[in-house]
Design a protein around this motif. Sequence first.
Motif, PDB file in Angstrom:
ATOM      1  N   ALA A 126     -12.917  -5.599   9.258  1.00 26.59           N
ATOM      2  CA  ALA A 126     -12.930  -5.078   7.894  1.00 26.59           C
ATOM      3  C   ALA A 126     -11.615  -4.420   7.506  1.00 26.59           C
ATOM      4  CB  ALA A 126     -14.078  -4.087   7.730  1.00 26.59           C
ATOM      5  N   ASN A 127     -10.903  -3.898   8.505  1.00 26.76           N
ATOM      6  CA  ASN A 127      -9.661  -3.181   8.223  1.00 26.76           C
ATOM      7  C   ASN A 127      -8.404  -4.003   8.498  1.00 26.76           C
ATOM      8  OD1 ASN A 127     -11.004  -0.780   7.495  1.00 26.76           O
ATOM      9  ND2 ASN A 127     -11.287  -0.260   9.653  1.00 26.76           N
ATOM     10  N   THR A 128      -8.591  -5.259   8.885  1.00 24.93           N
ATOM     11  CA  THR A 128      -7.455  -6.113   9.242  1.00 24.93           C
ATOM     12  C   THR A 128      -7.018  -6.960   8.058  1.00 24.93           C
ATOM     13  OG1 THR A 128      -8.140  -6.240  11.554  1.00 24.93           O
ATOM     14  CG2 THR A 128      -6.683  -7.973  10.762  1.00 24.93           C
ATOM     15  N   ASP A 129      -5.729  -6.991   7.812  1.00 27.64           N
ATOM     16  CA  ASP A 129      -5.166  -7.893   6.813  1.00 27.64           C
ATOM     17  C   ASP A 129      -5.473  -9.332   7.242  1.00 27.64           C
ATOM     18  OD1 ASP A 129      -3.655  -9.425   5.108  1.00 27.64           O
ATOM     19  OD2 ASP A 129      -1.736  -8.475   5.596  1.00 27.64           O
ATOM     20  N   PRO A 130      -6.205 -10.107   6.442  1.00 29.27           N
ATOM     21  CA  PRO A 130      -6.567 -11.462   6.849  1.00 29.27           C
ATOM     22  C   PRO A 130      -5.382 -12.405   7.002  1.00 29.27           C
ATOM     23  CG  PRO A 130      -7.207 -11.041   4.564  1.00 29.27           C
ATOM     24  CD  PRO A 130      -6.790  -9.723   5.147  1.00 29.27           C
ATOM     25  N   ALA A 131      -4.214 -12.014   6.502  1.00 32.18           N
ATOM     26  CA  ALA A 131      -3.028 -12.865   6.632  1.00 32.18           C
ATOM     27  C   ALA A 131      -2.357 -12.743   7.998  1.00 32.18           C
ATOM     28  CB  ALA A 131      -2.013 -12.523   5.542  1.00 32.18           C
ATOM     29  N   PHE A 184       0.341  -0.051   1.733  1.00 34.59           N
ATOM     30  CA  PHE A 184       0.221  -1.144   2.691  1.00 34.59           C
ATOM     31  C   PHE A 184       0.607  -2.422   1.958  1.00 34.59           C
ATOM     32  CE2 PHE A 184      -2.024  -4.384   5.185  1.00 34.59           C
ATOM     33  CZ  PHE A 184      -1.668  -4.019   6.474  1.00 34.59           C
ATOM     34  N   ARG A 185       1.859  -2.835   2.147  1.00 46.13           N
ATOM     35  CA  ARG A 185       2.361  -4.004   1.433  1.00 46.13           C
ATOM     36  C   ARG A 185       1.704  -5.279   1.954  1.00 46.13           C
ATOM     37  NH1 ARG A 185       6.377  -0.205   1.758  1.00 46.13           N
ATOM     38  NH2 ARG A 185       7.539   0.140  -0.176  1.00 46.13           N
ATOM     39  N   GLU A 186       1.734  -6.311   1.152  1.00 48.54           N
ATOM     40  CA  GLU A 186       1.174  -7.587   1.581  1.00 48.54           C
ATOM     41  C   GLU A 186       2.048  -8.196   2.678  1.00 48.54           C
ATOM     42  OE1 GLU A 186      -1.899  -8.550   0.715  1.00 48.54           O
ATOM     43  OE2 GLU A 186      -1.825  -6.565  -0.201  1.00 48.54           O
ATOM     44  N   HIS A 187       1.501  -9.177   3.356  1.00 48.34           N
ATOM     45  CA  HIS A 187       2.064  -9.653   4.618  1.00 48.34           C
ATOM     46  C   HIS A 187       3.557  -9.959   4.545  1.00 48.34           C
ATOM     47  CE1 HIS A 187       3.015 -12.610   7.764  1.00 48.34           C
ATOM     48  NE2 HIS A 187       2.118 -11.972   8.491  1.00 48.34           N
ATOM     49  N   ASP A 188       3.971 -10.855   3.675  1.00 46.82           N
ATOM     50  CA  ASP A 188       5.373 -11.272   3.656  1.00 46.82           C
ATOM     51  C   ASP A 188       6.290 -10.138   3.214  1.00 46.82           C
ATOM     52  OD1 ASP A 188       4.374 -13.668   4.497  1.00 46.82           O
ATOM     53  OD2 ASP A 188       5.170 -14.849   2.829  1.00 46.82           O
ATOM     54  N   GLU A 189       5.798  -9.288   2.324  1.00 45.19           N
ATOM     55  CA  GLU A 189       6.632  -8.160   1.906  1.00 45.19           C
ATOM     56  C   GLU A 189       6.785  -7.156   3.043  1.00 45.19           C
ATOM     57  OE1 GLU A 189       7.327  -4.740  -1.492  1.00 45.19           O
ATOM     58  OE2 GLU A 189       5.441  -5.867  -1.514  1.00 45.19           O
ATOM     59  N   ARG A 190       5.767  -7.019   3.894  1.00 38.21           N
ATOM     60  CA  ARG A 190       5.913  -6.132   5.054  1.00 38.21           C
ATOM     61  C   ARG A 190       7.063  -6.611   5.939  1.00 38.21           C
ATOM     62  NH1 ARG A 190       0.362  -6.526   5.428  1.00 38.21           N
ATOM     63  NH2 ARG A 190       0.325  -7.487   7.502  1.00 38.21           N
ATOM     64  N   TYR A 191       7.215  -7.921   6.053  1.00 37.14           N
ATOM     65  CA  TYR A 191       8.318  -8.433   6.870  1.00 37.14           C
ATOM     66  C   TYR A 191       9.657  -8.264   6.174  1.00 37.14           C
ATOM     67  CZ  TYR A 191       5.557  -9.890  10.774  1.00 37.14           C
ATOM     68  OH  TYR A 191       4.763  -9.858  11.888  1.00 37.14           O
ATOM     69  N   ALA A 192       9.703  -8.386   4.853  1.00 34.53           N
ATOM     70  CA  ALA A 192      10.947  -8.119   4.138  1.00 34.53           C
ATOM     71  C   ALA A 192      11.343  -6.653   4.309  1.00 34.53           C
ATOM     72  CB  ALA A 192      10.787  -8.464   2.663  1.00 34.53           C
ATOM     73  N   ASN A 232      -3.444  -3.014  10.442  1.00 39.62           N
ATOM     74  CA  ASN A 232      -4.559  -2.129  10.121  1.00 39.62           C
ATOM     75  C   ASN A 232      -4.335  -1.452   8.766  1.00 39.62           C
ATOM     76  OD1 ASN A 232      -6.626  -0.270  10.044  1.00 39.62           O
ATOM     77  ND2 ASN A 232      -6.266   0.543  12.100  1.00 39.62           N
ATOM     78  N   ARG A 233      -4.920  -2.052   7.746  1.00 36.88           N
ATOM     79  CA  ARG A 233      -4.746  -1.535   6.382  1.00 36.88           C
ATOM     80  C   ARG A 233      -5.239  -0.100   6.244  1.00 36.88           C
ATOM     81  NH1 ARG A 233      -4.046  -4.083   1.481  1.00 36.88           N
ATOM     82  NH2 ARG A 233      -4.248  -6.114   2.487  1.00 36.88           N
ATOM     83  N   LYS A 234      -6.359   0.220   6.866  1.00 41.01           N
ATOM     84  CA  LYS A 234      -6.979   1.543   6.724  1.00 41.01           C
ATOM     85  C   LYS A 234      -6.057   2.657   7.228  1.00 41.01           C
ATOM     86  CE  LYS A 234     -11.121   4.142   8.146  1.00 41.01           C
ATOM     87  NZ  LYS A 234     -11.490   4.570   6.780  1.00 41.01           N
ATOM     88  N   GLU A 235      -5.407   2.407   8.357  1.00 42.05           N
ATOM     89  CA  GLU A 235      -4.535   3.418   8.949  1.00 42.05           C
ATOM     90  C   GLU A 235      -3.433   3.840   7.976  1.00 42.05           C
ATOM     91  OE1 GLU A 235      -2.053   3.975  13.100  1.00 42.05           O
ATOM     92  OE2 GLU A 235      -2.145   1.977  12.192  1.00 42.05           O
ATOM     93  N   ILE A 236      -2.919   2.894   7.214  1.00 44.09           N
ATOM     94  CA  ILE A 236      -1.826   3.177   6.288  1.00 44.09           C
ATOM     95  C   ILE A 236      -2.349   3.714   4.958  1.00 44.09           C
ATOM     96  CG2 ILE A 236       0.153   2.185   5.085  1.00 44.09           C
ATOM     97  CD1 ILE A 236       0.370   2.330   8.195  1.00 44.09           C
ATOM     98  N   GLU A 237      -3.327   3.036   4.377  1.00 46.91           N
ATOM     99  CA  GLU A 237      -3.797   3.421   3.044  1.00 46.91           C
ATOM    100  C   GLU A 237      -4.516   4.759   3.049  1.00 46.91           C
ATOM    101  OE1 GLU A 237      -4.257  -0.888   0.825  1.00 46.91           O
ATOM    102  OE2 GLU A 237      -6.064   0.084   1.599  1.00 46.91           O
ATOM    103  N   ASP A 238      -5.269   5.063   4.105  1.00 53.23           N
ATOM    104  CA  ASP A 238      -5.979   6.341   4.139  1.00 53.23           C
ATOM    105  C   ASP A 238      -5.041   7.523   4.294  1.00 53.23           C
ATOM    106  OD1 ASP A 238      -8.226   4.821   3.882  1.00 53.23           O
ATOM    107  OD2 ASP A 238      -9.240   5.585   5.676  1.00 53.23           O
ATOM    108  N   ALA A 239      -3.799   7.253   4.693  1.00 56.00           N
ATOM    109  CA  ALA A 239      -2.782   8.303   4.756  1.00 56.00           C
ATOM    110  C   ALA A 239      -2.029   8.438   3.436  1.00 56.00           C
ATOM    111  CB  ALA A 239      -1.799   8.013   5.884  1.00 56.00           C
TER     112      ALA A 239
END
Length: 352
Positions: free
Chosen positions: A272-277, A133-141, A122-129
């Motif tokens: 709309a708020n979901t990372d498509p990856a 919100f890192r991209e998918h693979d970086e979130r896993y790193a 949920n991109r909105k939950e993180i960015e609105d705070a």
Amino acid sequence: MTLPLRIGIWALVHGNRAALHDPEEPYDASWARNRRLVLEAEALGYDCVLIAQHTMNPHKPELGQLEAWTSAAALAAETRRIELIAAIKPMLYHPVVLAKMALQIEEISGGRFAINLVNAWNRKEIEDAGMVFREHDERYAYGAEWLSVVERLMRGEAVQHDGRYFQVRDYMLRPTAATRARPRIYVGGESDPARDLVAALADVWFINGQPLENVQALIADVRRRPRAGAPVRFGLSTFVIARETEEEAQAEYRRLLDLAQQDGEIKAYVRANTDPAVVMRKTQAKFESVGTNGGTAAGTVGSYDQVAARLAAFHEAGIDTLLTQFQPFEREMRRFAEHVRPRLRAMGATAG
């Protein structure tokens, strides 16, 4: 060795799991309801509860949302047997703080606490705070480095860590877990980086509900990956609709499916708020189902005998933790305990 099938539930952190507008289950994500739910689940013999983590409601921001970690701490003091699994998005807590919280709840519970790392969709939950919100693979790193620090801290090690995201100098937490090395670690996510993380650091991999052949392939893939220590265990999420006859179960499935059609605005908001990856969303899009995290896509709609046989097949494939969803939750949770679980016990899938 095949372990007995453990059966758990999803806490109702944001209310109904299948459809928001259900006259048989008015919306209620309150602490009071969740407390009653978990205490009843424990009394009925359920083995664990997953408390998903969201700060704002991901479906409709004006709706109530249970907070995972304060609730887990309170439930730790109120329960006696059930395992409490609190989800965590790594970007929300520094690993030192989170590890300390985990060890404290472990102590309160007497050794029944676990964390479930999820790298967020949920991109909105993180960015609105105001957070990144890192991209998918970086979130896993990021998540892998975060969890490597948390894991060592929960073991009571003196941690020296100089990484890409975190620098920790000579940090040690006390008290440590009294009855085992550390709290159990569950990991969710089905992408390739998620599977690497599971093989490296997870005790249990949570797989979203999907057909048996898909789950068998996922399990085989992770078992092939390099691994130190005990083998990975596997869990599955599924939404269950069980009745005396298949026809009755299918009628209830159609009722919930029709009700879910009323949630079009909510589903558009989530998309709309979901990372498509995010792989979970891609997988879910392939199946007609009700419920979250795969819902009924695992095929758990049918007669009591059919549902028990289906779950026994997943157990034979390697699943030893089952997370169930229902609607209306309390009524159907009782029905499962009364009719499906005894059948699983008779098949030798669950403990006596």
